[in-house]
Design an enzyme around this catalytic site. Structure first.
Site, short mmCIF file in Angstrom:
data_model
loop_
_atom_site.label_atom_id
_atom_site.label_comp_id
_atom_site.label_asym_id
_atom_site.label_seq_id
_atom_site.Cartn_x
_atom_site.Cartn_y
_atom_site.Cartn_z
CE1 TYR A 25 1.38 0.47 4.27
CE2 TYR A 25 0.92 -1.87 4.03
CZ TYR A 25 1.54 -0.84 4.69
OH TYR A 25 2.34 -1.10 5.76
N GLY A 26 2.14 1.12 0.05
CA GLY A 26 3.04 2.28 0.15
C GLY A 26 4.06 2.26 -0.96
CG LEU A 28 7.42 -2.48 -0.73
CD1 LEU A 28 7.22 -3.69 0.18
CD2 LEU A 28 8.76 -2.57 -1.46
CD GLU A 93 7.97 -3.43 4.48
OE1 GLU A 93 7.98 -2.40 5.19
OE2 GLU A 93 7.45 -3.43 3.35
#
Length: 180
Positions: A25-26, A28, A93
């Site tokens: 959602y970001g 990536l 992450e």
């Protein structure tokens, strides 16, 4: 990648690379970032996750996924990831992220919380169908801001420099531990 008796451990212990997709959602969700981290852009399918939002994080250009019953976050499903690619993304992450499973139909999966993924119009005007099932996503576990992270603002202001930083970070990994 943490490996115990030939199998992934840590956050990746429950993930089967061949069977599971990753909802991102970001940063990536941008092919430029994926190419720098993985050397290719995996299959992408637009998706939305209800009950969650991409929150801006203090002092960071990337977001954190936090539960919000009134929100729906747009992102993409990454599929066709190899075990080595899962390991690279997991190493990428922060420790403040927890890898959790969510189910498309909104039913909770263990501690993963509830949410649903649904198809939405693709870039070509058609609909990208997302089959029901479990996908994984990285959920933020530390403090987040009350404002939304905006993909458009990130792309305009930070994407190029962020991709360069990703390329530099990727070169620091031990290739024997993450590529396969």
């Amino acid at each position: 990648m943490d490996v115990v008796d030939g199998h992934p451990s840590g956050r990746l212990a429950r993930v089967s690379a061949a069977e599971h997709a990753l909802f991102v959602y970001g940063t990536l969700q941008f092919p430029e970032v994926l190419r720098e981290l993985l050397g290719r852009c995996p299959d992408l399918a637009p998706a939305e996750l209800a009950g969650w939002r991409a929150a801006a994080l203090p002092g960071r250009v990337y977001p954190g996924l936090v539960q919000d019953g009134r929100a729906t976050v747009r992102g993409v499903l990454l599929s066709g990831l190899t075990a080595g690619e899962w390991a690279v993304l997991d190493a990428f992450e922060d420790d403040e992220y927890d890898l959790r499973a969510v189910v498309f139909d909104g039913e909770p999966v263990g501690a993963g919380g509830s949410g649903s993924l649904r198809a939405r119009p693709g870039n070509s005007g058609g609909t990208v169908c997302v089959p029901p099932g479990v996908v994984w996503t990285y959920v933020w576990t530390a403090d987040a801001m009350s404002v939304e992270w905006r993909a458009e603002a990130f792309a305009a202001e930070h994407l190029s420099a962020f991709a360069v930083r990703c390329a530099g970070w990727r070169r620091t990994l031990d290739p024997s531990g993450c590529d396969s």
